[in-house]
Design a protein around this motif. Structure first.
Motif, PDB file in Angstrom:
ATOM      1  N   THR A 250      -1.396   8.842   5.606  1.00 47.06           N
ATOM      2  CA  THR A 250      -0.239   8.000   5.868  1.00 47.06           C
ATOM      3  C   THR A 250       1.057   8.788   5.693  1.00 47.06           C
ATOM      4  OG1 THR A 250       0.746   5.844   5.361  1.00 47.06           O
ATOM      5  CG2 THR A 250       0.022   7.165   3.493  1.00 47.06           C
ATOM      6  N   ASP A 251       2.160   8.164   6.041  1.00 43.67           N
ATOM      7  CA  ASP A 251       3.460   8.824   5.917  1.00 43.67           C
ATOM      8  C   ASP A 251       3.999   8.686   4.493  1.00 43.67           C
ATOM      9  OD1 ASP A 251       5.559   6.344   5.955  1.00 43.67           O
ATOM     10  OD2 ASP A 251       3.826   5.943   7.235  1.00 43.67           O
ATOM     11  N   GLU A 252       5.006   9.492   4.190  1.00 41.70           N
ATOM     12  CA  GLU A 252       5.569   9.540   2.843  1.00 41.70           C
ATOM     13  C   GLU A 252       6.150   8.198   2.411  1.00 41.70           C
ATOM     14  OE1 GLU A 252       6.184  11.493  -0.659  1.00 41.70           O
ATOM     15  OE2 GLU A 252       5.461  12.515   1.141  1.00 41.70           O
ATOM     16  N   LYS A 253       6.835   7.519   3.312  1.00 43.56           N
ATOM     17  CA  LYS A 253       7.477   6.253   2.981  1.00 43.56           C
ATOM     18  C   LYS A 253       6.452   5.194   2.589  1.00 43.56           C
ATOM     19  CE  LYS A 253      10.779   2.866   4.773  1.00 43.56           C
ATOM     20  NZ  LYS A 253      11.637   2.476   5.931  1.00 43.56           N
ATOM     21  N   THR A 254       5.372   5.094   3.349  1.00 44.66           N
ATOM     22  CA  THR A 254       4.315   4.121   3.041  1.00 44.66           C
ATOM     23  C   THR A 254       3.636   4.467   1.727  1.00 44.66           C
ATOM     24  OG1 THR A 254       3.909   3.714   5.392  1.00 44.66           O
ATOM     25  CG2 THR A 254       2.165   3.088   3.854  1.00 44.66           C
ATOM     26  N   PHE A 255       3.404   5.768   1.507  1.00 42.30           N
ATOM     27  CA  PHE A 255       2.740   6.192   0.274  1.00 42.30           C
ATOM     28  C   PHE A 255       3.568   5.828  -0.950  1.00 42.30           C
ATOM     29  CE2 PHE A 255       1.277   8.981  -3.064  1.00 42.30           C
ATOM     30  CZ  PHE A 255      -0.105   8.959  -2.906  1.00 42.30           C
ATOM     31  N   GLN A 256       4.863   5.998  -0.862  1.00 41.05           N
ATOM     32  CA  GLN A 256       5.731   5.667  -1.986  1.00 41.05           C
ATOM     33  C   GLN A 256       5.659   4.183  -2.344  1.00 41.05           C
ATOM     34  OE1 GLN A 256       9.630   7.093  -0.977  1.00 41.05           O
ATOM     35  NE2 GLN A 256       9.163   9.222  -1.514  1.00 41.05           N
ATOM     36  N   LYS A 257       5.426   3.338  -1.344  1.00 40.99           N
ATOM     37  CA  LYS A 257       5.345   1.897  -1.575  1.00 40.99           C
ATOM     38  C   LYS A 257       4.079   1.514  -2.346  1.00 40.99           C
ATOM     39  CE  LYS A 257       8.065   0.396   2.433  1.00 40.99           C
ATOM     40  NZ  LYS A 257       8.035  -0.349   3.731  1.00 40.99           N
ATOM     41  N   ILE A 258       2.989   2.215  -2.086  1.00 42.87           N
ATOM     42  CA  ILE A 258       1.727   1.853  -2.748  1.00 42.87           C
ATOM     43  C   ILE A 258       1.502   2.623  -4.042  1.00 42.87           C
ATOM     44  CG2 ILE A 258       0.634   1.194  -0.570  1.00 42.87           C
ATOM     45  CD1 ILE A 258      -0.912   3.846  -0.698  1.00 42.87           C
ATOM     46  N   SER A 259       2.249   3.702  -4.240  1.00 45.41           N
ATOM     47  CA  SER A 259       2.084   4.510  -5.444  1.00 45.41           C
ATOM     48  C   SER A 259       2.688   3.815  -6.652  1.00 45.41           C
ATOM     49  CB  SER A 259       2.749   5.873  -5.254  1.00 45.41           C
ATOM     50  OG  SER A 259       2.793   6.596  -6.478  1.00 45.41           O
ATOM     51  N   GLY A 260       2.064   4.026  -7.792  1.00 46.07           N
ATOM     52  CA  GLY A 260       2.587   3.480  -9.042  1.00 46.07           C
ATOM     53  C   GLY A 260       3.415   4.495  -9.805  1.00 46.07           C
ATOM     54  N   GLN A 261       3.623   5.669  -9.218  1.00 49.24           N
ATOM     55  CA  GLN A 261       4.338   6.744  -9.883  1.00 49.24           C
ATOM     56  C   GLN A 261       5.794   6.815  -9.428  1.00 49.24           C
ATOM     57  OE1 GLN A 261       2.525   8.909 -12.227  1.00 49.24           O
ATOM     58  NE2 GLN A 261       1.276   7.076 -11.929  1.00 49.24           N
ATOM     59  N   LYS A 262       6.671   7.212 -10.340  1.00 48.24           N
ATOM     60  CA  LYS A 262       8.068   7.382  -9.982  1.00 48.24           C
ATOM     61  C   LYS A 262       8.248   8.560  -9.023  1.00 48.24           C
ATOM     62  CE  LYS A 262      10.033   5.381 -14.206  1.00 48.24           C
ATOM     63  NZ  LYS A 262      10.888   5.621 -15.400  1.00 48.24           N
ATOM     64  N   GLN A 263       7.421   9.579  -9.225  1.00 52.50           N
ATOM     65  CA  GLN A 263       7.444  10.741  -8.350  1.00 52.50           C
ATOM     66  C   GLN A 263       6.028  10.967  -7.812  1.00 52.50           C
ATOM     67  OE1 GLN A 263       9.144  13.709 -11.084  1.00 52.50           O
ATOM     68  NE2 GLN A 263      11.111  13.492 -10.036  1.00 52.50           N
ATOM     69  N   PRO A 264       5.661  10.266  -6.757  1.00 47.17           N
ATOM     70  CA  PRO A 264       4.314  10.364  -6.189  1.00 47.17           C
ATOM     71  C   PRO A 264       3.955  11.800  -5.808  1.00 47.17           C
ATOM     72  CG  PRO A 264       5.503   8.516  -5.241  1.00 47.17           C
ATOM     73  CD  PRO A 264       6.512   9.309  -6.021  1.00 47.17           C
ATOM     74  N   GLN A 265       2.674  12.125  -6.019  1.00 49.36           N
ATOM     75  CA  GLN A 265       2.209  13.485  -5.762  1.00 49.36           C
ATOM     76  C   GLN A 265       1.499  13.632  -4.416  1.00 49.36           C
ATOM     77  OE1 GLN A 265       0.290  15.298  -9.281  1.00 49.36           O
ATOM     78  NE2 GLN A 265       1.007  13.511 -10.432  1.00 49.36           N
ATOM     79  N   GLY A 266       1.461  12.545  -3.645  1.00 47.84           N
ATOM     80  CA  GLY A 266       0.931  12.653  -2.293  1.00 47.84           C
ATOM     81  C   GLY A 266      -0.538  12.336  -2.131  1.00 47.84           C
ATOM     82  N   ILE A 267      -1.225  12.034  -3.210  1.00 41.20           N
ATOM     83  CA  ILE A 267      -2.631  11.659  -3.090  1.00 41.20           C
ATOM     84  C   ILE A 267      -2.979  10.605  -4.132  1.00 41.20           C
ATOM     85  CG2 ILE A 267      -3.414  13.583  -4.544  1.00 41.20           C
ATOM     86  CD1 ILE A 267      -6.005  13.576  -2.773  1.00 41.20           C
ATOM     87  N   LEU A 268      -3.767   9.643  -3.714  1.00 39.13           N
ATOM     88  CA  LEU A 268      -4.142   8.504  -4.549  1.00 39.13           C
ATOM     89  C   LEU A 268      -5.596   8.152  -4.255  1.00 39.13           C
ATOM     90  CD1 LEU A 268      -2.135   5.177  -4.832  1.00 39.13           C
ATOM     91  CD2 LEU A 268      -4.458   5.149  -3.940  1.00 39.13           C
ATOM     92  N   ALA A 269      -6.335   7.786  -5.293  1.00 46.60           N
ATOM     93  CA  ALA A 269      -7.739   7.418  -5.110  1.00 46.60           C
ATOM     94  C   ALA A 269      -8.028   6.092  -5.786  1.00 46.60           C
ATOM     95  CB  ALA A 269      -8.665   8.505  -5.662  1.00 46.60           C
ATOM     96  N   VAL A 270      -8.856   5.287  -5.153  1.00 48.26           N
ATOM     97  CA  VAL A 270      -9.374   4.053  -5.745  1.00 48.26           C
ATOM     98  C   VAL A 270     -10.822   4.320  -6.130  1.00 48.26           C
ATOM     99  CG1 VAL A 270      -9.955   1.636  -5.379  1.00 48.26           C
ATOM    100  CG2 VAL A 270      -7.843   2.577  -4.403  1.00 48.26           C
ATOM    101  N   TYR A 271     -11.102   4.267  -7.417  1.00 48.35           N
ATOM    102  CA  TYR A 271     -12.447   4.553  -7.922  1.00 48.35           C
ATOM    103  C   TYR A 271     -13.135   3.278  -8.397  1.00 48.35           C
ATOM    104  CZ  TYR A 271     -11.358   9.548  -7.985  1.00 48.35           C
ATOM    105  OH  TYR A 271     -11.036  10.828  -7.623  1.00 48.35           O
ATOM    106  N   GLU A 272     -14.443   3.283  -8.312  1.00 53.30           N
ATOM    107  CA  GLU A 272     -15.232   2.182  -8.852  1.00 53.30           C
ATOM    108  C   GLU A 272     -15.536   2.456 -10.324  1.00 53.30           C
ATOM    109  OE1 GLU A 272     -18.684   1.751  -6.409  1.00 53.30           O
ATOM    110  OE2 GLU A 272     -17.529   1.247  -4.617  1.00 53.30           O
ATOM    111  N   MET A 273     -15.413   1.437 -11.146  1.00 48.85           N
ATOM    112  CA  MET A 273     -15.707   1.594 -12.569  1.00 48.85           C
ATOM    113  C   MET A 273     -17.184   1.912 -12.779  1.00 48.85           C
ATOM    114  SD  MET A 273     -13.616  -1.659 -14.134  1.00 48.85           S
ATOM    115  CE  MET A 273     -11.896  -1.939 -13.772  1.00 48.85           C
ATOM    116  N   ARG A 274     -17.451   2.707 -13.794  1.00 48.53           N
ATOM    117  CA  ARG A 274     -18.841   3.012 -14.128  1.00 48.53           C
ATOM    118  C   ARG A 274     -19.443   1.862 -14.922  1.00 48.53           C
ATOM    119  NH1 ARG A 274     -18.138   9.129 -16.323  1.00 48.53           N
ATOM    120  NH2 ARG A 274     -16.972   7.986 -17.880  1.00 48.53           N
ATOM    121  N   ARG A 275     -20.713   1.609 -14.682  1.00 49.25           N
ATOM    122  CA  ARG A 275     -21.425   0.587 -15.445  1.00 49.25           C
ATOM    123  C   ARG A 275     -22.312   1.298 -16.464  1.00 49.25           C
ATOM    124  NH1 ARG A 275     -22.930  -4.267 -11.159  1.00 49.25           N
ATOM    125  NH2 ARG A 275     -20.827  -4.420 -10.235  1.00 49.25           N
ATOM    126  N   ILE A 276     -21.870   1.254 -17.714  1.00 43.39           N
ATOM    127  CA  ILE A 276     -22.576   1.949 -18.785  1.00 43.39           C
ATOM    128  C   ILE A 276     -22.774   0.990 -19.953  1.00 43.39           C
ATOM    129  CG2 ILE A 276     -21.833   4.286 -18.190  1.00 43.39           C
ATOM    130  CD1 ILE A 276     -19.498   3.962 -20.086  1.00 43.39           C
TER     131      ILE A 276
END
Length: 251
Positions: A66-92
């Motif tokens: 995606t573009d930088e502007k869209t990424f900034q909207k979904i990022s939770g960081q003040k200074q986004p680093q350009g990559i974000l991942a959604v992980y599944e929680m481990r079942r332990i």
């Protein structure tokens, strides 16, 4: 591109209710994602075009550029680093007998996400692989906690349980806790196994848990009998305690 529904899904994971509902959490930044990627299943990976042009995209069930502007909207960081991942929680599931042979860290109502992340980093550094938390402890998958772990979440298993009931089930397992009226950790016999309890930032270990502590420890200030800070940050205290346990065991 990131659709409105996917953007809303990613942003919703900042709230515990939705993390629990979807059993997912968010991590951001190249280094953190590199640490977590082999330990958690990646449901979605989002990167900016600039990031993708400079790096190899990690594997994921879904990859989105995606573009930088869209990424900034979904990022939770003040200074986004350009990559974000959604992980599944481990079942332990926690094995209560582990404290018979190893050191286990227990967190009693830790509230600050940053402190929680630091405590996991301390556990990771000193080879403590099991951390148990009271039900009142901050969620380990809180975005601020995930970022503060600096990847320790990949190597430390975290469990939430009724801490008081768990400790009551123990028989001969040492239970350590820090108190201002405790005995100096440098003058106390320490075991290679047991539970190390770290208490709430403002109130310390709760009275219910204190009753179940078998060895009260004190981190003495230096020099003695002189004015000092009222207390240590819980992360700093945990590092001092774990270091002394490991030093003693190795010697």
């Amino acid at each position: 591109m990131v659709s409105k529904n996917k953007a809303a899904f990613i942003q919703s994971l900042a709230i515990k209710k939705f993390r629990d509902q979807h059993q997912c959490f968010v991590a951001e930044g190249s280094r953190l994602i590199n640490d977590l990627h082999n330990s958690f299943s990646c449901r979605m990976l989002v990167a900016t075009t600039e990031w993708a042009n400079q790096h190899l995209l990690p594997a994921a069930s879904e990859q989105i550029i995606t573009d930088e502007k869209t990424f900034q909207k979904i990022s939770g960081q003040k200074q986004p680093q350009g990559i974000l991942a959604v992980y599944e929680m481990r079942r332990i599931s926690f094995n209560p007998t582990v404290a018979d042979t190893e050191l286990v860290m227990a967190l009693d109502n830790i509230q600050d996400p940053g402190n929680m992340g630091t405590l996991l980093r301390v556990a990771d550094w000193f080879g403590i692989r099991q951390v148990i938390c009271s039900q009142g402890t901050v969620d380990v998958y809180n975005p601020k906690t995930v970022q503060a772990t600096m990847g320790a979440l990949a190597r430390v298993d975290v469990y939430y349980l009724d801490l008081e009931q768990f400790l009551k089930l123990l028989s001969n397992t040492p239970v350590y806790g820090t108190f201002l009226d405790g005995q100096s950790i440098y003058e106390t016999a320490l075991s290679k196994n047991g539970i190390i309890i770290m208490g709430n930032e403002g109130n310390g270990i709760t009275p219910e848990i204190e009753k179940l502590v078998t060895s009260k420890l004190l981190i003495p200030s230096f020099p003695k009998n002189e004015a000092t800070s009222e207390s240590l940050n819980v992360g700093v205290a945990a590092a001092v305690i774990c270091s002394e346990f490991r030093r003693r065991i190795q010697s």
